[in-house]
Design an enzyme around this catalytic site. Structure first.
Site, mmCIF file in Angstrom:
data_model
loop_
_atom_site.group_PDB
_atom_site.id
_atom_site.type_symbol
_atom_site.label_atom_id
_atom_site.label_comp_id
_atom_site.label_asym_id
_atom_site.label_seq_id
_atom_site.Cartn_x
_atom_site.Cartn_y
_atom_site.Cartn_z
ATOM 1 N N THR A 171 0.855 -1.182 0.000
ATOM 2 C CA THR A 171 0.000 0.000 0.000
ATOM 3 C C THR A 171 0.890 1.231 0.000
ATOM 4 O O THR A 171 1.659 1.453 0.946
ATOM 5 C CB THR A 171 -0.912 0.015 1.235
ATOM 6 O OG1 THR A 171 -1.721 -1.169 1.238
ATOM 7 C CG2 THR A 171 -1.811 1.248 1.224
ATOM 8 N N LYS A 214 0.189 3.367 9.333
ATOM 9 C CA LYS A 214 0.787 3.611 8.013
ATOM 10 C C LYS A 214 -0.293 3.792 6.941
ATOM 11 O O LYS A 214 -0.321 4.800 6.228
ATOM 12 C CB LYS A 214 1.692 2.451 7.619
ATOM 13 C CG LYS A 214 2.223 2.540 6.188
ATOM 14 C CD LYS A 214 2.990 1.306 5.797
ATOM 15 C CE LYS A 214 2.125 0.100 5.532
ATOM 16 N NZ LYS A 214 1.396 0.185 4.227
ATOM 17 N N LYS A 216 -6.697 1.060 -3.727
ATOM 18 C CA LYS A 216 -6.304 0.410 -2.474
ATOM 19 C C LYS A 216 -6.486 1.374 -1.302
ATOM 20 O O LYS A 216 -6.877 0.965 -0.204
ATOM 21 C CB LYS A 216 -4.852 -0.060 -2.551
ATOM 22 C CG LYS A 216 -4.353 -0.775 -1.275
ATOM 23 C CD LYS A 216 -5.152 -2.038 -0.973
ATOM 24 C CE LYS A 216 -4.737 -2.726 0.327
ATOM 25 N NZ LYS A 216 -3.375 -3.268 0.302
#
Length: 309
Positions: free
Chosen positions: A107, A251, A183
């Site tokens: 990602t 994150k 995503k």
């Protein structure tokens, strides 16, 4: 150590390297191997490499086999690690043969994916922006969903890996960036759903609803989600073996909020969920399964979750 002649003899079957043998990468490597691809596995944890080779993974160092790879599948944690694998001091792109493909699964921000595509293309290497979803179990059975974008040539070059590892491949555009954008949308929902599941389960406990009864009932009602059905049983079992770590979400949701900021878009629900993961990490739970975010709520409400003393 392979000799140069042995390396030169590595031709014939499609040859891939999966770099990053965590819960998702290991499953992808297993799926490629099961589908008949010559598959090398690499990780910073030597025991993972040894384990994969014992299951039939091909031997050889990454430096030795980079020049004969058809595809390099990068399943590391973030953009920094992806760039290091591709272009760092021991980066593989300069050693890969022209026409081979990098399939990048972490990602990352869409602009990073576009930058990597440009750098790979300049070296004669195709780049497929290919974030993945589905969890470790589906990775191991070749049933992932892949949100992919890249040139037609990149898709063609990566097709054997896609066929082996994915049940569904969404072809989202002819250039990198679109896959990573999708995503980010998925991670917004997934991260929020896990935190909301934890909030709902522990809220139910304050009203006398046992966690196991919560799962039994809500998983059959309109309030359910895939994340609820997948993660809530971890809480019921008191098992926080990290299939997906708490540490992933600061994150990933951080990336979502960075993208939102660049688009002048307010994402307050994402921001609220992020704070719960940060609190969980601050409690020392970062390496536990992300269902452990429920422990934040339990601590604040004075609740005892299953498995806790």
């Amino acid at each position: 150590m392979l000799s140069l002649n042995e390396v030169h003899e590595m031709t014939g079957p499609f040859r891939t390297a999966v770099i990053g043998l965590g819960s998702m990468g290991y499953g992808i490597a297993q799926s490629c191997l099961r589908d008949g691809l010559v598959t090398h596995g690499f990780d910073v944890v030597p025991s993972q490499v040894e384990r994969f080779q014992c299951e039939g993974g091909a031997a050889g160092s990454l430096h030795e086999i980079a020049r004969v790879l058809d595809a390099a599948v990068i399943v590391v944690l973030n953009a920094e690690q992806t760039e290091e694998v591709l272009f760092g001091d021991k980066g593989i792109v300069p050693e890969m043969r022209k026409g081979s493909v990098v399939m990048a699964c972490a990602t990352v921000p869409p602009q990073f994916a576009r930058d990597m595509e440009a750098r790979c293309n300049a070296a004669g290497i195709h780049y497929l922006d290919a974030p993945i979803s589905g969890g470790s179990a589906r990775a191991a059975t070749g049933q992932l969903s892949v949100m992919a974008s890249g040139s037609a040539d990149a898709f063609t070059a990566a097709r054997p890996v896609l066929d082996a590892a994915a049940e569904t491949v969404f072809e989202l555009g002819d250039a990198a960036g679109a896959g990573s954008a999708m995503k980010a949308v998925n991670q917004l929902l997934a991260g929020v759903h896990i935190a909301t599941m934890a909030e709902a389960l522990t809220f139910g406990m304050t009203q006398g609803v046992a966690p196991e009864k919560f799962v039994e009932v809500i998983s059959q009602c309109a309030g359910t989600s895939w994340m609820l059905e997948n993660r809530a049983p971890h809480i019921v079992a008191g098992d926080y073996t990290p299939l997906s770590q708490v540490n992933i979400w600061p994150k990933d949701l951080g990336i979502v909020l960075d993208i939102a900021k660049s688009a002048s878009f307010s994402a307050p629900i994402t921001a609220a969920a992020l704070q719960q993961y940060l609190a969980a990490a601050g409690m020392g739970l970062g390496r536990e399964d992300d269902a452990a975010v429920a422990k934040v709520y339990a601590r604040n409400a004075g609740l005892t979750l299953p498995g806790d003393a």
